[in-house]
Design an enzyme around this catalytic site. Structure first.
Site, PDB file in Angstrom:
ATOM      1  N   SER A   1       0.500  -1.282  -0.298  1.00 28.05           N
ATOM      2  CA  SER A   1       0.104  -0.143  -0.063  1.00 28.05           C
ATOM      3  C   SER A   1       1.211   1.638   0.230  1.00 28.05           C
ATOM      4  O   SER A   1       1.845   1.090   0.882  1.00 28.05           O
ATOM      5  CB  SER A   1      -0.735  -0.101   1.023  1.00 28.05           C
ATOM      6  OG  SER A   1      -2.002   0.578   0.904  1.00 28.05           O
TER       7      SER A   1
ATOM      8  N   TYR B   1      -2.301   0.120  10.312  1.00 23.98           N
ATOM      9  CA  TYR B   1      -2.254  -0.626   8.828  1.00 23.98           C
ATOM     10  C   TYR B   1      -1.080  -0.113   8.151  1.00 23.98           C
ATOM     11  O   TYR B   1      -0.262  -1.122   7.868  1.00 23.98           O
ATOM     12  CB  TYR B   1      -3.190   0.302   8.108  1.00 23.98           C
ATOM     13  CG  TYR B   1      -3.866  -0.278   6.778  1.00 23.98           C
ATOM     14  CD1 TYR B   1      -3.879  -1.600   6.598  1.00 23.98           C
ATOM     15  CD2 TYR B   1      -3.466   0.885   5.623  1.00 23.98           C
ATOM     16  CE1 TYR B   1      -3.970  -1.933   4.923  1.00 23.98           C
ATOM     17  CE2 TYR B   1      -3.538   0.122   4.502  1.00 23.98           C
ATOM     18  CZ  TYR B   1      -3.512  -1.088   3.885  1.00 23.98           C
ATOM     19  OH  TYR B   1      -3.741  -1.060   2.758  1.00 23.98           O
TER      20      TYR B   1
HETATM   21  N1  LIG Z   1      -8.882  -0.456  -1.683  1.00 20.17           N
HETATM   22  C1  LIG Z   1      -7.412   0.437  -1.203  1.00 20.17           C
HETATM   23  O1  LIG Z   1      -7.563   1.680  -1.465  1.00 20.17           O
HETATM   24  C2  LIG Z   1      -6.533  -0.224  -0.995  1.00 20.17           C
HETATM   25  C3  LIG Z   1      -5.204  -0.025  -1.701  1.00 20.17           C
HETATM   26  C4  LIG Z   1      -3.601   0.055  -0.567  1.00 20.17           C
HETATM   27  C5  LIG Z   1      -3.677  -1.491  -0.561  1.00 20.17           C
HETATM   28  N2  LIG Z   1      -5.137  -2.054  -0.316  1.00 20.17           N
HETATM   29  C6  LIG Z   1      -5.117  -3.558  -0.023  1.00 20.17           C
HETATM   30  O2  LIG Z   1      -5.117  -4.553  -1.207  1.00 20.17           O
HETATM   31  C7  LIG Z   1      -5.809  -5.125  -0.972  1.00 20.17           C
HETATM   32  C8  LIG Z   1      -7.043  -5.406  -1.013  1.00 20.17           C
HETATM   33  O3  LIG Z   1      -8.003  -4.354  -0.330  1.00 20.17           O
HETATM   34  P1  LIG Z   1      -9.597  -3.890  -0.848  1.00 20.17           P
HETATM   35  O4  LIG Z   1      -9.778  -2.580  -0.731  1.00 20.17           O
HETATM   36  O5  LIG Z   1      -9.744  -4.789  -2.141  1.00 20.17           O
HETATM   37  O6  LIG Z   1     -10.346  -4.884  -0.066  1.00 20.17           O
HETATM   38  P2  LIG Z   1     -11.831  -5.488   0.524  1.00 20.17           P
HETATM   39  O7  LIG Z   1     -12.655  -4.954  -0.859  1.00 20.17           O
HETATM   40  O8  LIG Z   1     -12.166  -5.065   2.178  1.00 20.17           O
HETATM   41  O9  LIG Z   1     -11.380  -6.711   0.206  1.00 20.17           O
HETATM   42  C9  LIG Z   1     -10.840  -8.193   1.124  1.00 20.17           C
HETATM   43  C10 LIG Z   1     -11.239  -9.279   0.746  1.00 20.17           C
HETATM   44  O10 LIG Z   1     -10.049  -9.945   1.735  1.00 20.17           O
HETATM   45  C11 LIG Z   1     -10.998 -10.794   2.966  1.00 20.17           C
HETATM   46  N3  LIG Z   1     -10.891 -11.306   3.635  1.00 20.17           N
HETATM   47  C12 LIG Z   1     -10.481  -9.875   4.613  1.00 20.17           C
HETATM   48  N4  LIG Z   1     -10.349 -11.103   6.163  1.00 20.17           N
HETATM   49  C13 LIG Z   1      -9.932 -11.949   6.125  1.00 20.17           C
HETATM   50  C14 LIG Z   1      -9.820 -13.535   6.968  1.00 20.17           C
HETATM   51  N5  LIG Z   1      -9.637 -13.023   8.129  1.00 20.17           N
HETATM   52  N6  LIG Z   1      -9.631 -14.440   5.951  1.00 20.17           N
HETATM   53  C15 LIG Z   1      -9.305 -14.343   4.426  1.00 20.17           C
HETATM   54  N7  LIG Z   1     -10.264 -13.525   3.243  1.00 20.17           N
HETATM   55  C16 LIG Z   1     -10.388 -12.434   5.031  1.00 20.17           C
HETATM   56  C17 LIG Z   1     -12.145 -10.104   2.744  1.00 20.17           C
HETATM   57  O11 LIG Z   1     -12.985 -11.313   2.268  1.00 20.17           O
HETATM   58  P3  LIG Z   1     -14.444 -11.802   3.494  1.00 20.17           P
HETATM   59  O12 LIG Z   1     -14.701 -11.288   3.615  1.00 20.17           O
HETATM   60  O13 LIG Z   1     -14.550 -13.068   1.942  1.00 20.17           O
HETATM   61  O14 LIG Z   1     -13.638 -12.780   3.880  1.00 20.17           O
HETATM   62  C18 LIG Z   1     -11.820  -9.698   0.670  1.00 20.17           C
HETATM   63  O15 LIG Z   1     -12.209 -10.371  -0.068  1.00 20.17           O
HETATM   64  C19 LIG Z   1      -5.847  -6.049   1.060  1.00 20.17           C
HETATM   65  O16 LIG Z   1      -4.692  -6.403   0.651  1.00 20.17           O
HETATM   66  C20 LIG Z   1      -5.352  -4.258   0.544  1.00 20.17           C
HETATM   67  O17 LIG Z   1      -4.587  -4.026   2.129  1.00 20.17           O
HETATM   68  C21 LIG Z   1      -6.161  -1.792  -0.682  1.00 20.17           C
END
Ligand SMILES: NC(=O)c1ccc[n+]([C@@H]2O[C@H](COP(=O)([O-])OP(=O)(O)OC[C@H]3O[C@@H](n4cnc5c(N)ncnc54)[C@H](OP(=O)(O)O)[C@@H]3O)[C@@H](O)[C@H]2O)c1
Length: 254
Positions: A143, A156
């Site tokens: 990130s 985080y």
């Molecule tokens: N969105 C952003 O702005 C952003 C920016 C920088 C980095 N990131 C990184 O990119 C990645 C994805 O982000 P996102 O925005 O797509 O997040 P998101 O929409 O909240 O999705 C997170 C995913 O992780 C799964 N997850 C969460 N807790 C879990 C657990 N205990 N066991 C198994 N699966 C779990 C969720 O599935 P379930 O709910 O089905 O468990 C979901 O599919 C993350 O690593 C995040 O830190 C995101």
């Protein structure tokens, strides 16, 4: 024929936003994708859209709490579903509850964030990478906040900095046996279900060159590339796909 035809990919956290886009993009490039997460209904919806597009996918429910047992169980289930062949592992599952830094954070929250964001990919990667064939790839999700300080976001940010550091160590450890390890560092990526300007992170992008949050497909495209043979000479890097957020600060609009 896509660039990942004949390959298998495990994408953690692929029931939502970035992980879902990665799973769909990898399947569109011909990979047999193992979709994973805790939510079976959202997992089924991702599988449906991949199958309807003519792709191949299976769902494995996994609650990655950071224990080695849970990570290994997911790795084993995916290994079996793919007939003993995982060419691409994407460590995408992650949590980022807002305002979690001290003094609000308690033991349980710190453990949960390190469990999901660091320990789960740590155990999963060390379980699968030694068995992955030469030509395989691991892609981690970092990130922009790992390298640009924000008040209240240190917990985080530190988990993502850990994963970026692990990316370089794993590249050193597994690269010589043909398993490349890299990371993508997204900027703010708004889920498609949320209207522009409504995602809590949207204002953070106003002073970046892109001036707005990104789409999950932008991250998926980078993952597809890093996991492909086109990136055969790319090891241990963190690719910023962040609208310039970590590198540039512009004047605010107006
Ligand atoms: N969105 C952003 O702005 C952003 C920016 C920088 C980095 N990131 C990184 O990119 C990645 C994805 O982000 P996102 O925005 O797509 O997040 P998101 O929409 O909240 O999705 C997170 C995913 O992780 C799964 N997850 C969460 N807790 C879990 C657990 N205990 N066991 C198994 N699966 C779990 C969720 O599935 P379930 O709910 O089905 O468990 C979901 O599919 C993350 O690593 C995040 O830190 C995101």
């Amino acid at each position: 024929m896509g660039i990942h035809s004949g390959r298998s990919a495990l994408v953690t956290g692929s029931t939502s936003n970035i992980g879902r886009a990665i799973a769909i993009a990898m399947a569109a490039e011909g990979a047999h994708v193992v979709v994973s997460g805790r939510d079976e209904a959202r997992g089924a919806a991702v599988i449906d859209s991949i199958l309807q597009a003519g792709g191949r996918a299976d769902f494995v429910r996994a609650d990655l709490d950071g224990s080695s047992v849970r990570s290994r169980a997911l790795g084993d289930a995916a290994w079996e579903l793919t007939g003993g062949r995982i060419d691409v592992l994407v460590n995408n599952a992650g949590i980022y509850p807002s305002g979690t830094d001290a003094p609000i954070a308690d033991d349980a929250l710190v453990d949960r964030m390190y469990g999901v964001n660091v320990k789960a990919p740590f155990f999963l990667t060390h379980h699968l990478a030694p068995r992955m064939a030469p030509g395989s790839a691991v892609v981690n999700l970092g990130s922009w906040v790992a390298r640009l300080g924000l008040p209240g976001d240190g917990l985080y940010a530190s988990t993502k900095a850990a994963l970026e550091a692990l990316t370089r160590s794993w590249a050193a450890q597994y690269g010589p046996s043909g398993v490349r390890v890299n990371a993508v560092s997204p900027g703010v990526i708004r889920p498609p279900e949320v209207a522009a300007g409504r995602f809590p992170g949207d204002p953070l992008m106003a002073t970046a060159p892109a001036r707005e949050s990104g789409a999950p497909e932008a991250i998926a495209a980078a993952v597809v590339f890093l996991a492909s043979d086109a990136a055969a000479f790319v090891h241990g890097t963190v690719l910023d796909v962040d609208g310039g957020r970590a590198s540039v600060h512009l004047a605010a609009h107006g």
